[in-house]
Design a protein around this motif. Structure first.
Motif, PDB file in Angstrom:
ATOM      1  N   HIS A   1      21.141  85.450  30.109  1.00  0.00           N
ATOM      2  CA  HIS A   1      20.102  84.511  29.687  1.00  0.00           C
ATOM      3  C   HIS A   1      19.960  84.486  28.177  1.00  0.00           C
ATOM      4  O   HIS A   1      19.945  85.542  27.530  1.00  0.00           O
ATOM      5  N   GLY A   2      19.833  83.288  27.635  1.00  0.00           N
ATOM      6  CA  GLY A   2      19.499  83.133  26.227  1.00  0.00           C
ATOM      7  C   GLY A   2      18.018  83.413  26.028  1.00  0.00           C
ATOM      8  O   GLY A   2      17.179  82.917  26.786  1.00  0.00           O
ATOM      9  N   CYS A   3      17.694  84.203  25.043  1.00  0.00           N
ATOM     10  CA  CYS A   3      16.298  84.600  24.800  1.00  0.00           C
ATOM     11  C   CYS A   3      15.414  83.389  24.510  1.00  0.00           C
ATOM     12  O   CYS A   3      14.259  83.341  24.941  1.00  0.00           O
ATOM     13  N   PHE A   4      15.938  82.415  23.797  1.00  0.00           N
ATOM     14  CA  PHE A   4      15.177  81.220  23.441  1.00  0.00           C
ATOM     15  C   PHE A   4      14.889  80.365  24.668  1.00  0.00           C
ATOM     16  O   PHE A   4      13.742  80.008  24.942  1.00  0.00           O
ATOM     17  N   TRP A   5      15.908  80.028  25.444  1.00  0.00           N
ATOM     18  CA  TRP A   5      15.761  79.097  26.557  1.00  0.00           C
ATOM     19  C   TRP A   5      15.039  79.697  27.746  1.00  0.00           C
ATOM     20  O   TRP A   5      14.336  79.004  28.479  1.00  0.00           O
ATOM     21  N   HIS A   6      15.219  81.000  27.984  1.00  0.00           N
ATOM     22  CA  HIS A   6      14.649  81.622  29.171  1.00  0.00           C
ATOM     23  C   HIS A   6      13.442  82.495  28.858  1.00  0.00           C
ATOM     24  O   HIS A   6      12.932  83.178  29.742  1.00  0.00           O
ATOM     25  N   ARG A   7      12.973  82.476  27.602  1.00  0.00           N
ATOM     26  CA  ARG A   7      11.724  83.101  27.166  1.00  0.00           C
ATOM     27  C   ARG A   7      11.676  84.607  27.395  1.00  0.00           C
ATOM     28  O   ARG A   7      10.853  85.131  28.125  1.00  0.00           O
ATOM     29  N   HIS A   8      12.553  85.323  26.741  1.00  0.00           N
ATOM     30  CA  HIS A   8      12.565  86.778  26.806  1.00  0.00           C
ATOM     31  C   HIS A   8      11.292  87.321  26.160  1.00  0.00           C
ATOM     32  O   HIS A   8      11.092  87.181  24.961  1.00  0.00           O
ATOM     33  N   GLN A   9      10.431  87.925  26.957  1.00  0.00           N
ATOM     34  CA  GLN A   9       9.131  88.415  26.494  1.00  0.00           C
ATOM     35  C   GLN A   9       9.292  89.446  25.385  1.00  0.00           C
ATOM     36  O   GLN A   9      10.047  90.397  25.518  1.00  0.00           O
ATOM     37  N   GLY A  10       8.590  89.234  24.289  1.00  0.00           N
ATOM     38  CA  GLY A  10       8.594  90.179  23.186  1.00  0.00           C
ATOM     39  C   GLY A  10       9.820  90.130  22.300  1.00  0.00           C
ATOM     40  O   GLY A  10       9.959  90.946  21.393  1.00  0.00           O
ATOM     41  N   CYS A  11      10.696  89.187  22.522  1.00  0.00           N
ATOM     42  CA  CYS A  11      11.928  89.101  21.743  1.00  0.00           C
ATOM     43  C   CYS A  11      11.721  88.216  20.519  1.00  0.00           C
ATOM     44  O   CYS A  11      11.075  87.172  20.589  1.00  0.00           O
ATOM     45  N   ARG A  12      12.315  88.605  19.427  1.00  0.00           N
ATOM     46  CA  ARG A  12      12.180  87.839  18.191  1.00  0.00           C
ATOM     47  C   ARG A  12      12.877  86.484  18.253  1.00  0.00           C
ATOM     48  O   ARG A  12      12.619  85.603  17.447  1.00  0.00           O
TER      49      ARG A  12
END
Length: 148
Positions: free
Chosen positions: A52-63
């Motif tokens: 998963h891409g952090c931006f598209w899938h909303r990785h909690q707490g990720c910059r």
């Protein structure tokens, strides 16, 4: 602009695939017969892996999970739909007896992080719990270092 965003064969996905294959794991790509078309399907372990891409899938707490400043309502609705879809797919896979791993893009940005992520997956695949999430903060010595 959005048409340039790739859904398959992204850099993080390719890095993970190369490293898993080098470790001797064999898998199917984007198997259409498995709900949600996971990035990797490992039938031997009855496991699937999503990259998963952090931006598209909303990785909690990720910059990297930022919200664009323009048209924020549009983006928030889009992100909410992505998260809801991901949750529904995960739930259905678990109901069908699959084990689900999610490897976040932030955990695959540097070569040493890829190696550490593969190490965690290699331990999880044979005997791990039903789900696992691997982000940069889950990798020893690569995540946030706590003050003494």
């Amino acid at each position: 602009m959005m048409s340039a965003v790739r859904g398959k064969n992204t850099k993080p996905e390719l890095a993970l695939r190369r490293a898993l294959h080098a470790r001797g794991f064999r898998f199917r790509l984007h198997a259409g017969k498995v709900h949600g078309r996971p990035d990797l399907v490992l039938p031997k372990y009855r496991a699937v892996v999503f990259v998963h891409g952090c931006f598209w899938h909303r990785h909690q707490g990720c910059r990297y999970a930022t919200i664009p400043s323009t048209r924020s309502e549009f983006w928030q609705a889009k992100f909410d739909a992505n998260v809801a879809r991901d949750s529904a797919v995960r739930r259905k896979l678990l109901e069908d007896g699959w084990r689900v791993a999610t490897v976040w893009e932030c955990a695959l940005r540097k070569q040493e992080q890829v190696g550490a992520s593969i190490g965690l997956l290699a331990v999880w695949l044979p005997v791990g719990p039903a789900t696992i999430e691997i982000g940069v903060s889950d990798i020893p010595h690569c995540g946030i270092i706590a003050a003494d």
